[in-house]
Design a protein around this motif. Sequence first.
Motif, PDB file in Angstrom:
ATOM      1  N   ARG A 297       6.502  -4.002  14.024  1.00 43.83           N
ATOM      2  CA  ARG A 297       6.474  -3.616  15.444  1.00 43.83           C
ATOM      3  C   ARG A 297       5.356  -4.329  16.191  1.00 43.83           C
ATOM      4  N   HIS A 298       4.238  -4.501  15.529  1.00 44.48           N
ATOM      5  CA  HIS A 298       3.093  -5.166  16.168  1.00 44.48           C
ATOM      6  C   HIS A 298       3.174  -6.686  16.063  1.00 44.48           C
ATOM      7  N   GLN A 299       4.158  -7.191  15.302  1.00 50.40           N
ATOM      8  CA  GLN A 299       4.252  -8.627  15.025  1.00 50.40           C
ATOM      9  C   GLN A 299       2.933  -9.164  14.475  1.00 50.40           C
ATOM     10  N   ALA A 300       2.347  -8.379  13.566  1.00 52.79           N
ATOM     11  CA  ALA A 300       1.052  -8.730  12.995  1.00 52.79           C
ATOM     12  C   ALA A 300       1.168  -9.915  12.057  1.00 52.79           C
ATOM     13  N   THR A 301       0.145 -10.736  12.045  1.00 50.93           N
ATOM     14  CA  THR A 301       0.093 -11.903  11.171  1.00 50.93           C
ATOM     15  C   THR A 301      -0.945 -11.758  10.063  1.00 50.93           C
ATOM     16  N   ALA A 302      -1.739 -10.680  10.143  1.00 50.00           N
ATOM     17  CA  ALA A 302      -2.770 -10.414   9.127  1.00 50.00           C
ATOM     18  C   ALA A 302      -3.024  -8.915   9.097  1.00 50.00           C
ATOM     19  N   PHE A 303      -3.608  -8.443   8.008  1.00 47.61           N
ATOM     20  CA  PHE A 303      -4.016  -7.044   7.967  1.00 47.61           C
ATOM     21  C   PHE A 303      -5.240  -6.886   7.088  1.00 47.61           C
ATOM     22  N   CYS A 304      -5.925  -5.747   7.254  1.00 50.83           N
ATOM     23  CA  CYS A 304      -7.086  -5.439   6.432  1.00 50.83           C
ATOM     24  C   CYS A 304      -6.708  -4.355   5.437  1.00 50.83           C
ATOM     25  N   TYR A 305      -7.404  -4.319   4.313  1.00 49.99           N
ATOM     26  CA  TYR A 305      -7.022  -3.410   3.239  1.00 49.99           C
ATOM     27  C   TYR A 305      -8.235  -2.919   2.476  1.00 49.99           C
ATOM     28  N   ILE A 306      -8.027  -1.869   1.714  1.00 46.44           N
ATOM     29  CA  ILE A 306      -8.870  -1.500   0.583  1.00 46.44           C
ATOM     30  C   ILE A 306      -7.944  -1.474  -0.622  1.00 46.44           C
ATOM     31  N   GLY A 307      -8.508  -1.530  -1.817  1.00 43.66           N
ATOM     32  CA  GLY A 307      -7.678  -1.668  -3.009  1.00 43.66           C
ATOM     33  C   GLY A 307      -6.646  -0.576  -3.161  1.00 43.66           C
ATOM     34  N   GLU A 308      -7.018   0.670  -2.828  1.00 46.06           N
ATOM     35  CA  GLU A 308      -6.090   1.783  -2.966  1.00 46.06           C
ATOM     36  C   GLU A 308      -4.857   1.580  -2.092  1.00 46.06           C
ATOM     37  N   LEU A 309      -5.057   1.048  -0.893  1.00 47.87           N
ATOM     38  CA  LEU A 309      -3.945   0.796   0.025  1.00 47.87           C
ATOM     39  C   LEU A 309      -2.927  -0.147  -0.613  1.00 47.87           C
ATOM     40  N   CYS A 310      -3.413  -1.192  -1.260  1.00 49.55           N
ATOM     41  CA  CYS A 310      -2.513  -2.158  -1.891  1.00 49.55           C
ATOM     42  C   CYS A 310      -1.705  -1.521  -3.020  1.00 49.55           C
ATOM     43  N   ARG A 311      -2.345  -0.671  -3.794  1.00 47.46           N
ATOM     44  CA  ARG A 311      -1.628  -0.027  -4.886  1.00 47.46           C
ATOM     45  C   ARG A 311      -0.575   0.936  -4.353  1.00 47.46           C
ATOM     46  N   TYR A 312      -0.886   1.650  -3.270  1.00 45.01           N
ATOM     47  CA  TYR A 312       0.094   2.547  -2.667  1.00 45.01           C
ATOM     48  C   TYR A 312       1.320   1.767  -2.189  1.00 45.01           C
ATOM     49  N   LEU A 313       1.085   0.607  -1.579  1.00 44.58           N
ATOM     50  CA  LEU A 313       2.205  -0.211  -1.104  1.00 44.58           C
ATOM     51  C   LEU A 313       3.034  -0.728  -2.277  1.00 44.58           C
ATOM     52  N   LEU A 314       2.358  -1.109  -3.334  1.00 46.86           N
ATOM     53  CA  LEU A 314       3.060  -1.638  -4.496  1.00 46.86           C
ATOM     54  C   LEU A 314       3.883  -0.545  -5.189  1.00 46.86           C
ATOM     55  N   ASN A 315       3.449   0.703  -5.069  1.00 47.03           N
ATOM     56  CA  ASN A 315       4.163   1.815  -5.695  1.00 47.03           C
ATOM     57  C   ASN A 315       5.383   2.269  -4.890  1.00 47.03           C
ATOM     58  N   GLN A 316       5.530   1.762  -3.660  1.00 51.16           N
ATOM     59  CA  GLN A 316       6.691   2.119  -2.853  1.00 51.16           C
ATOM     60  C   GLN A 316       7.958   1.456  -3.409  1.00 51.16           C
ATOM     61  N   PRO A 317       9.121   2.081  -3.235  1.00 48.83           N
ATOM     62  CA  PRO A 317      10.370   1.453  -3.679  1.00 48.83           C
ATOM     63  C   PRO A 317      10.583   0.107  -2.998  1.00 48.83           C
ATOM     64  N   PRO A 318      11.132  -0.883  -3.681  1.00 50.55           N
ATOM     65  CA  PRO A 318      11.404  -2.186  -3.057  1.00 50.55           C
ATOM     66  C   PRO A 318      12.256  -2.028  -1.796  1.00 50.55           C
ATOM     67  N   SER A 319      11.967  -2.866  -0.818  1.00 53.07           N
ATOM     68  CA  SER A 319      12.660  -2.785   0.468  1.00 53.07           C
ATOM     69  C   SER A 319      12.814  -4.180   1.042  1.00 53.07           C
ATOM     70  N   ALA A 320      13.806  -4.328   1.919  1.00 56.44           N
ATOM     71  CA  ALA A 320      13.993  -5.611   2.603  1.00 56.44           C
ATOM     72  C   ALA A 320      12.782  -5.959   3.456  1.00 56.44           C
ATOM     73  N   LEU A 321      12.042  -4.921   3.895  1.00 60.34           N
ATOM     74  CA  LEU A 321      10.865  -5.144   4.732  1.00 60.34           C
ATOM     75  C   LEU A 321       9.720  -5.786   3.951  1.00 60.34           C
ATOM     76  N   ASP A 322       9.810  -5.774   2.608  1.00 58.71           N
ATOM     77  CA  ASP A 322       8.753  -6.379   1.792  1.00 58.71           C
ATOM     78  C   ASP A 322       8.515  -7.840   2.168  1.00 58.71           C
ATOM     79  N   ARG A 323       9.547  -8.520   2.618  1.00 66.71           N
ATOM     80  CA  ARG A 323       9.423  -9.932   3.006  1.00 66.71           C
ATOM     81  C   ARG A 323       9.779 -10.182   4.468  1.00 66.71           C
ATOM     82  N   GLN A 324      10.288  -9.174   5.157  1.00 67.03           N
ATOM     83  CA  GLN A 324      10.662  -9.344   6.567  1.00 67.03           C
ATOM     84  C   GLN A 324       9.466  -9.020   7.468  1.00 67.03           C
ATOM     85  N   HIS A 325       8.438  -9.813   7.334  1.00 67.31           N
ATOM     86  CA  HIS A 325       7.233  -9.631   8.152  1.00 67.31           C
ATOM     87  C   HIS A 325       6.600 -10.993   8.382  1.00 67.31           C
TER      88      HIS A 325
END
Length: 605
Positions: A297-325
């Motif tokens: 929605r924001h058409q973001a080109t970068a984002f900030c993270y902490i390690g826990e955030l990355c693991r939470y995203l990786l634990n989500q079910p695969p989605s078409a949005l994984d690469r549609q950004h």
Amino acid sequence: MRSSTPSPTTIRLGTLLQGVRQLVLNDLSHTLKGLVRLILTKPDRIGSIGKTLADQAARYPDRPALAFEGRRWTYRELNEWANRCAWALDAAGIRSGDAVGILLDNRPEVLVFVLGIVKLGAVATLINNQQRGDALAHSLRITRPRLTFVGQECLPALMSLDASERATLCEQWWWDGDEPCPSGLMDTRTRLSQSASSNPPHTDLIRLHQPCFHIFTSGTTGLPKASVMSHYRWHRCLAGLGGLGLRLRPDDVLYCPLPLYHNNALTVSWGAAMGAGACLALARKFSASGFWADVQRHQATAFCYIGELCRYLLNQPPSALDRQHSIQRMIGNGLRPDIWDAFSERFGIEHIAEFYTASECNVAFINVLGLPKTTGLCPLSYAVVEVDQETEQARRGRKGHMQRVRTGHSGLLLTEITNRAPLDGYTDSKATDAKVLRDVFSKGDAWFNTGDLVRDQGWHHIQFVDRLGDTFRWKGENVATTEVEGVLAHLPQIEEAVVYGVEVPGADGRAGMAAISLKGESFDGIELAQQLRQHLPRYAVPLFLRVRRSQDVTVTFKYSKVALKKEAYNPSVISDALFVLSPEGYIPMTTALWRALSEGTHRFD
């Protein structure tokens, strides 16, 4: 602790040269700009965050600076809004050096209030909006704000303070919200609407070495401490982490789902965006399930993270949005080596600007070359020294000096305190002195004790391993064990309590565990959980309990935690009763629960 085993994740010369080649081919001009800006940033020069915004507003008046929930503000609009705040504060008697508190959830007003405060040379005190009662009163007491902004969403936090004590903690309370202003508070929006939008002249007098923020950190012991952030360190992060590491362009949009009371958002993310003249897209809170849709929605080109955030995203079910950004880059800290490749490959992100620093630390490491599984390098003086495995303290040799570890080994990270890398420390000078080690390698030298175990990877690169001492990290927050122990000690059913962090498979950081001794024969696990949730932030409530008859202490009468950490919650080596936190309360550890924890499939509420 694993300080004696060599790590296979050292930096090889071939990998280093490949990183240099990619940098030269893709980002050399942006990197050089960041390097020049870093070199020219000196503590005694005139400059401030407010001046940087005013300069960017003059240079790029119509370029988007901030986005939030469907709205955008240009650099000119953001600067004028901040100016109105500065003039309103000036009329209220706020002067250079005064502390001004901010108690709000993530929303644009936080940045506007910060800017208004620092444009006057005052200090923005960023209060953790999860604090309540005694912890909140303590934070106010040690920073002494003359005025505090309170968002309507944080009214419960304000009401948790004793009414008679509230006036002694802060002179003025300013309300910001759509609801009517409560009695005893002043309406912020009315005051801002009556103020000028021109740049205040106060900003032109501020020098970079002056303080700009109070950022709360649990440090290593006790209640939260207020670390002091200077305009100089903020601009060093803008140039080093942003310019050298992330390397945004003016048309970039940096998505930030992290809380603004932490430096990852307030300094690293915001500094990177402002320094490039790019846009910061702010999220009210992080949502693993809604992350990629919000990024889109924001058409973001970068984002900030902490390690826990990355693991939470990786634990989500695969989605078409994984690469549609359109994300090309990310910046943050704590992306663990065991998920680094999987995260990069699944979401198609090649440029990972991992960094290492802390709110109270005087230097920073940044992965300039984009190498895998490293926090990068630091051009300033640092050392990784040997640690005693039992005491978790830096080991001194016969002459009283410390010893650097060999490449591939881990040890305690120290950073040298110099004119180029001064230590801003805490508001409490005793707390600052406690973090300084002297005569480390030669008589008279001074080094900041980070309290972190890191691995020396060679070629001036390090890799974060763990935290030492009485603080551990969980859910992206630092948890002070003594704070949790203090709450437990005041509960009627608890005789003694020892709190420590333990590793949980499939999770970043360490989960809280408490070894408790009871005054009676049993306790109510549901009631105990309710009491802890009332007095502690959710992330600080221990996830495991171990009930013991008595606690082991050292010869200096300190609780012995080394063995407790090693045994963790393993029922095969522990005969004591073990309990696990559930949504209802503490329940006994079962074989099924132990199996799920060991396999990394159990999810906590």
